[in-house]
Design an enzyme around this catalytic site. Structure first.
Site, PDB file in Angstrom:
ATOM      1  CB  CYS A  58      -0.976  -0.021   1.179  1.00 50.47           C
ATOM      2  SG  CYS A  58      -0.216   0.159   2.805  1.00 50.47           S
ATOM      3  NE  ARG A  59       1.002   8.501   0.957  1.00 47.54           N
ATOM      4  CZ  ARG A  59       1.553   9.167   1.967  1.00 47.54           C
ATOM      5  NH1 ARG A  59       1.472   8.699   3.189  1.00 47.54           N
ATOM      6  NH2 ARG A  59       2.184  10.306   1.746  1.00 47.54           N
TER       7      ARG A  59
END
Length: 109
Positions: A61-62
């Site tokens: 993810c981020r």
């Protein structure tokens, strides 16, 4: 929590990106499967069709929080899954390619 460093990923590793659509469109790793965390359980069948048999799933993810949730869910389902430490922020900082929705150089939101 099983984790892997971005530096340890190979080009042919199976990568599952669980960020939201706007993040994905702005910049993602080429070849990654995109299923947002908010849709993951509903789209689990799509995941199972795409994942290589007996292959490891690298969840990103981020920064690592959302991917950690999906990694734990997958581990509980019996899937060999690991969280990519630092997520797409570390991916981009390491100089790995980031592409936008058009396949052009992108950015991590």
């Amino acid at each position: 929590m099983p984790t892997v460093e971005v530096a340890d990923l190979k080009d042919d590793d199976f990568l599952l990106d669980v960020r939201e659509d706007d993040e994905w469109q702005a910049g993602h790793a080429a070849g990654a499967l995109h299923i947002p965390l908010s849709e993951f359980v509903a789209r689990y069948g799509e995941f199972t069709e795409a994942v290589p048999q007996d292959g490891r799933v690298h969840v990103i993810c981020r920064s690592g929080g959302r991917s950690a949730q999906v990694t734990m869910y997958l581990v509980h389902q019996g899937v060999d899954a690991v969280n990519v430490d630092g997520g797409m922020q570390v991916w981009a900082a390491a100089g790995r390619p980031v592409l936008d929705a058009a396949g052009e150089p992108g950015a991590v939101l």
